[in-house]
Design a protein around this motif. Structure first.
Motif, PDB file in Angstrom:
ATOM      1  N   GLY A 137       0.823  -1.509   0.498  1.00 29.96           N
ATOM      2  CA  GLY A 137      -0.155  -0.118  -0.515  1.00 29.96           C
ATOM      3  C   GLY A 137       0.446   1.390   0.210  1.00 29.96           C
ATOM      4  N   GLY A 138       2.231   0.993  -0.324  1.00 29.85           N
ATOM      5  CA  GLY A 138       2.954   2.577  -0.045  1.00 29.85           C
ATOM      6  C   GLY A 138       3.912   2.796   1.111  1.00 29.85           C
ATOM      7  N   GLN A 139       4.044   1.503   1.761  1.00 32.56           N
ATOM      8  CA  GLN A 139       4.860   2.184   3.305  1.00 32.56           C
ATOM      9  C   GLN A 139       5.681   0.560   2.753  1.00 32.56           C
ATOM     10  N   GLN A 140       6.865   1.009   3.752  1.00 30.44           N
ATOM     11  CA  GLN A 140       8.202   0.503   3.889  1.00 30.44           C
ATOM     12  C   GLN A 140       7.712  -1.781   3.316  1.00 30.44           C
ATOM     13  N   PRO A 141       8.183  -1.475   2.405  1.00 32.43           N
ATOM     14  CA  PRO A 141       7.679  -2.958   2.315  1.00 32.43           C
ATOM     15  C   PRO A 141       8.345  -4.316   3.301  1.00 32.43           C
ATOM     16  N   LEU A 142       8.430  -5.763   3.959  1.00 31.42           N
ATOM     17  CA  LEU A 142       8.939  -6.252   4.378  1.00 31.42           C
ATOM     18  C   LEU A 142      10.353  -6.319   3.948  1.00 31.42           C
ATOM     19  N   TYR A 143      10.378  -7.085   2.863  1.00 32.56           N
ATOM     20  CA  TYR A 143      11.134  -7.476   1.540  1.00 32.56           C
ATOM     21  C   TYR A 143      12.599  -6.746   1.522  1.00 32.56           C
ATOM     22  N   ARG A 144      12.158  -4.931   2.313  1.00 33.17           N
ATOM     23  CA  ARG A 144      12.492  -4.040   1.948  1.00 33.17           C
ATOM     24  C   ARG A 144      13.527  -3.215   3.592  1.00 33.17           C
ATOM     25  N   ARG A 145      12.715  -4.059   5.025  1.00 33.18           N
ATOM     26  CA  ARG A 145      13.307  -3.642   6.078  1.00 33.18           C
ATOM     27  C   ARG A 145      13.744  -4.468   5.997  1.00 33.18           C
ATOM     28  N   LEU A 146      14.142  -6.047   6.065  1.00 28.86           N
ATOM     29  CA  LEU A 146      14.612  -6.833   6.654  1.00 28.86           C
ATOM     30  C   LEU A 146      16.080  -6.510   5.627  1.00 28.86           C
ATOM     31  N   PRO A 147      17.323  -7.150   6.850  1.00 28.16           N
ATOM     32  CA  PRO A 147      18.979  -6.591   6.668  1.00 28.16           C
ATOM     33  C   PRO A 147      19.280  -7.601   5.877  1.00 28.16           C
TER      34      PRO A 147
END
Length: 249
Positions: A137-147
């Motif tokens: 939905g526009g927020q930072q997705p999980l695959y980009r939040r994880l290191p």
């Protein structure tokens, strides 16, 4: 007392109380019948139809049969676990374990007709995939939040073999006609580093002067092998696990 019901005619003064008692009895009977009907309807609305059919085994355990094709079947032998030999032709799923597929778009009576549960408006009700995989939905997705995973991939084709490097100039001190390997070179202090299990012979900066020697290692570069064989030497490959000589390179 006189009966005040206008529907009942009191013709005789001695019979005025009898019609009033009869009306009261009729009211009581109708009230009891209505209560019985309401109780039956209330209990049937909260009890599934399949709850009547049950299966019991010898141990006293009962279970409901939700499959309408098996409600009337005699499964006494199958429920006797101790004396039943299970084979591929008599084994079957437990009652209620297999649910029928929900068919969408087959009429509003099924509950998933017309819009099939996706609503009438909005992006998610349109045909085709509305968003890409991983979109939130526009927020930072999980695959980009994880290191990110930092290191060597361990999958097939990504494992890298690590070798101890043996340069050709380290072999110049070896006597002619002898066999050398990493252990002999390490004992003579021609090589001082021992970090990995396998060894690889490569060409160094200085010239290779040793002649007529046999070199044992787990790997050879093409130029190093050519230099050893040009001076009358021989190359032998070693097995990684046991260290045995495999073939002559």
């Amino acid at each position: 007392e006189t009966c005040r019901n206008p529907l009942i005619k009191n013709t005789h003064p001695h019979n005025r109380t009898q019609p009033c008692k009869a009306a009261t009895m009729v009211r009581i009977v109708l009230l009891l019948a209505a209560m019985a009907t309401t109780t039956a309807a209330f209990s049937s609305s909260f009890m599934p139809r399949s709850a009547i059919s049950t299966v019991s085994n010898g141990s006293g355990m009962t279970m409901k049969i939700f499959d309408w094709k098996r409600r009337q079947a005699d499964e006494t032998e199958l429920n006797n676990v101790e004396d039943t030999v299970w084979t591929f032709d008599n084994i079957r799923a437990a009652p209620g374990a297999r649910k029928r597929k929900n068919r969408k778009g087959r009429g509003i009576a099924a509950g998933q007709g017309a819009t099939c549960g996706f609503g009438m408006r909005g992006q998610k009700s349109r045909s085709g995939r509305p968003t890409r995989p991983g979109f939130e939905g526009g927020q930072q997705p999980l695959y980009r939040r994880l290191p990110k995973f930092v290191g060597r991939p361990m999958g097939p084709g990504h494992s890298k073999k690590m070798y101890n490097i043996i340069k050709l100039e380290s072999l110049n001190t070896v006597a002619a006609g002898t066999t050398c390997n990493f252990d002999s070179l390490f004992d003579s202090k021609a090589i001082t580093k021992s970090k990995h299990v396998m060894q690889k012979v490569v060409v160094g900066k200085d010239d290779f002067t040793a002649k007529d020697i046999t070199v044992q290692a787990h790997a050879f570069t093409k130029t190093a092998r050519e230099a050893i064989e040009a001076n009358g030497g021989k190359c032998e490959l070693l097995k990684r696990t046991t260290g045995e000589v495999l073939v002559e390179a």
